[in-house]
Design an enzyme around this catalytic site. Structure first.
Site, PDB file in Angstrom:
ATOM      1  N   GLU A  99       0.845  -1.198   0.000  1.00 14.75           N
ATOM      2  CA  GLU A  99       0.000   0.000   0.000  1.00 14.75           C
ATOM      3  C   GLU A  99       0.881   1.248   0.000  1.00 14.75           C
ATOM      4  O   GLU A  99       2.027   1.221   0.441  1.00 14.75           O
ATOM      5  CB  GLU A  99      -0.936  -0.081   1.217  1.00 14.75           C
ATOM      6  CG  GLU A  99      -1.886   1.056   1.465  1.00 14.75           C
ATOM      7  CD  GLU A  99      -2.837   1.429   0.340  1.00 14.75           C
ATOM      8  OE1 GLU A  99      -2.390   1.578  -0.814  1.00 14.75           O
ATOM      9  OE2 GLU A  99      -4.021   1.645   0.639  1.00 14.75           O
ATOM     10  N   ASP A 100       0.329   2.344  -0.518  1.00  8.83           N
ATOM     11  CA  ASP A 100       1.113   3.578  -0.600  1.00  8.83           C
ATOM     12  C   ASP A 100       1.275   4.271   0.742  1.00  8.83           C
ATOM     13  O   ASP A 100       2.376   4.658   1.124  1.00  8.83           O
ATOM     14  CB  ASP A 100       0.507   4.539  -1.648  1.00  8.83           C
ATOM     15  CG  ASP A 100      -0.983   4.834  -1.417  1.00  8.83           C
ATOM     16  OD1 ASP A 100      -1.578   4.287  -0.471  1.00  8.83           O
ATOM     17  OD2 ASP A 100      -1.550   5.617  -2.208  1.00  8.83           O
ATOM     18  N   ASP A 103      -2.903   6.190   6.824  1.00 12.42           N
ATOM     19  CA  ASP A 103      -3.231   7.464   7.467  1.00 12.42           C
ATOM     20  C   ASP A 103      -4.109   7.164   8.678  1.00 12.42           C
ATOM     21  O   ASP A 103      -3.611   6.834   9.742  1.00 12.42           O
ATOM     22  CB  ASP A 103      -3.911   8.348   6.423  1.00 12.42           C
ATOM     23  CG  ASP A 103      -4.100   9.770   6.886  1.00 12.42           C
ATOM     24  OD1 ASP A 103      -3.352  10.208   7.770  1.00 12.42           O
ATOM     25  OD2 ASP A 103      -4.994  10.458   6.370  1.00 12.42           O
ATOM     26  N   PHE A 152      -0.386  16.624   3.792  1.00 12.44           N
ATOM     27  CA  PHE A 152      -0.758  15.910   2.577  1.00 12.44           C
ATOM     28  C   PHE A 152       0.412  15.885   1.607  1.00 12.44           C
ATOM     29  O   PHE A 152       1.085  16.886   1.414  1.00 12.44           O
ATOM     30  CB  PHE A 152      -1.968  16.588   1.925  1.00 12.44           C
ATOM     31  CG  PHE A 152      -2.617  15.746   0.873  1.00 12.44           C
ATOM     32  CD1 PHE A 152      -3.533  14.774   1.221  1.00 12.44           C
ATOM     33  CD2 PHE A 152      -2.300  15.921  -0.460  1.00 12.44           C
ATOM     34  CE1 PHE A 152      -4.128  13.981   0.254  1.00 12.44           C
ATOM     35  CE2 PHE A 152      -2.886  15.136  -1.438  1.00 12.44           C
ATOM     36  CZ  PHE A 152      -3.803  14.159  -1.078  1.00 12.44           C
ATOM     37  N   ARG A 165       0.792  11.684  -9.820  1.00 14.78           N
ATOM     38  CA  ARG A 165       1.236  10.322  -9.496  1.00 14.78           C
ATOM     39  C   ARG A 165       2.599  10.003 -10.118  1.00 14.78           C
ATOM     40  O   ARG A 165       3.328   9.148  -9.640  1.00 14.78           O
ATOM     41  CB  ARG A 165       0.229   9.293 -10.020  1.00 14.78           C
ATOM     42  CG  ARG A 165      -1.127   9.319  -9.319  1.00 14.78           C
ATOM     43  CD  ARG A 165      -1.933   8.079  -9.715  1.00 14.78           C
ATOM     44  NE  ARG A 165      -3.341   8.173  -9.387  1.00 14.78           N
ATOM     45  CZ  ARG A 165      -3.871   7.856  -8.215  1.00 14.78           C
ATOM     46  NH1 ARG A 165      -3.106   7.447  -7.219  1.00 14.78           N
ATOM     47  NH2 ARG A 165      -5.171   7.954  -8.008  1.00 14.78           N
TER      48      ARG A 165
HETATM   49  P1  IMP Z   1      -6.551   5.913   5.461  1.00 12.33           P
HETATM   50  O1  IMP Z   1      -7.712   5.032   5.145  1.00 12.33           O
HETATM   51  O2  IMP Z   1      -6.976   7.154   6.208  1.00 12.33           O
HETATM   52  O3  IMP Z   1      -5.419   5.204   6.162  1.00 12.33           O
HETATM   53  O4  IMP Z   1      -6.039   6.537   4.096  1.00 12.33           O
HETATM   54  C1  IMP Z   1      -5.315   5.798   3.202  1.00 12.33           C
HETATM   55  C2  IMP Z   1      -5.640   6.179   1.784  1.00 12.33           C
HETATM   56  O5  IMP Z   1      -5.911   7.591   1.632  1.00 12.33           O
HETATM   57  C3  IMP Z   1      -4.418   5.898   0.928  1.00 12.33           C
HETATM   58  O6  IMP Z   1      -4.565   4.646   0.299  1.00 12.33           O
HETATM   59  C4  IMP Z   1      -4.395   7.053  -0.052  1.00 12.33           C
HETATM   60  O7  IMP Z   1      -5.069   6.686  -1.228  1.00 12.33           O
HETATM   61  C5  IMP Z   1      -5.146   8.167   0.606  1.00 12.33           C
HETATM   62  N1  IMP Z   1      -4.243   9.180   1.203  1.00 12.33           N
HETATM   63  C6  IMP Z   1      -4.045   9.401   2.519  1.00 12.33           C
HETATM   64  N2  IMP Z   1      -3.162  10.390   2.717  1.00 12.33           N
HETATM   65  C7  IMP Z   1      -2.750  10.791   1.491  1.00 12.33           C
HETATM   66  C8  IMP Z   1      -1.796  11.803   1.043  1.00 12.33           C
HETATM   67  O8  IMP Z   1      -1.134  12.530   1.802  1.00 12.33           O
HETATM   68  N3  IMP Z   1      -1.677  11.931  -0.310  1.00 12.33           N
HETATM   69  C9  IMP Z   1      -2.375  11.163  -1.198  1.00 12.33           C
HETATM   70  N4  IMP Z   1      -3.253  10.216  -0.817  1.00 12.33           N
HETATM   71  C10 IMP Z   1      -3.453  10.028   0.518  1.00 12.33           C
HETATM   72 MG    MG Z   2      -4.650   4.604  -2.064  1.00 11.74          MG
END
Ligand code: IMP
Ligand code: MG
Length: 176
Positions: A99-100, A103, A152, A165
């Protein structure tokens, strides 16, 4: 309307490649003889995945899935859904999710629950970026690239409204 611009670079191309090679080495040692399945979560993890697998000399197979993003404001109804599913049956397989960024942890939390129900032999996670400041769902992450502050970021697969991207580094957006 003013065009969006990128801001300060927080992780350079060189630092990304160096750290990813370290992760690839650990993964290769840990999964030796296990024939793992590496699952790329589209689209954000695609660049990380592409570079990571080229640092892994042991036999692996790869697969891709795509999920809808949740809407935090809608609570329960905001659970992620699989939009493009895996081709491979992961039952009894050693699975590593790529995963990238993690958060809040909601996205990975939901995804892991869905994959676990398919009875893999093991299910672990590799994330490029970890932003612990906003974590709500606590998840074990075996392989982590970098911890980043509460801002972000875009580039290296990560987007803002599908843009940026392709940048080979991780940077902030210009706010002013
Ligand atoms: P989470 O569900 O809050 O952990 O968010 C994870 C998903 O939100 C990731 O798979 C990203 O697609 C997106 N995301 C969260 N933070 C960022 C960021 O700083 N830049 C771009 N995408 C983000
Ligand atoms: Mg994502």
């Amino acid at each position: 309307m003013k065009e969006l611009e990128t801001g300060e670079v927080i992780i350079t191309q060189g630092d990304l490649q160096k750290r990813i090679a370290e992760l690839g080495k650990s993964i290769s040692e840990d999964y030796k003889g296990k024939d793992p399945v590496l699952i790329c979560v589209l689209k954000g993890a695609v660049v990380f995945m592409a570079d990571l697998i080229r640092t892994i000399p042991i036999p692996i197979v790869i697969d891709f899935l795509s999920i809808s993003s949740y809407d935090a404001g809608r609570g329960e109804s905001g659970a992620v859904r699989i939009i493009k599913d895996l081709d491979i049956n992961i039952a009894k397989r050693e699975v590593l999710v790529i995963e990238d960024i993690i958060d809040t942890g909601f996205t990975l939390g939901y995804l892991l629950r869905i994959l676990k129900a398919r009875n893999p032999a093991s299910l672990k996670v590799a994330v490029l970026l970890d932003r612990p400041a906003l974590r709500i769902v606590d998840l074990p992450v075996e392989y982590k690239g970098f911890e980043i502050p509460d801002e972000f970021v875009v580039g290296y697969g990560l987007d803002y409204k599908e843009n940026f991207r392709q940048l080979p580094y991780i940077c902030k957006l210009k706010t002013a």
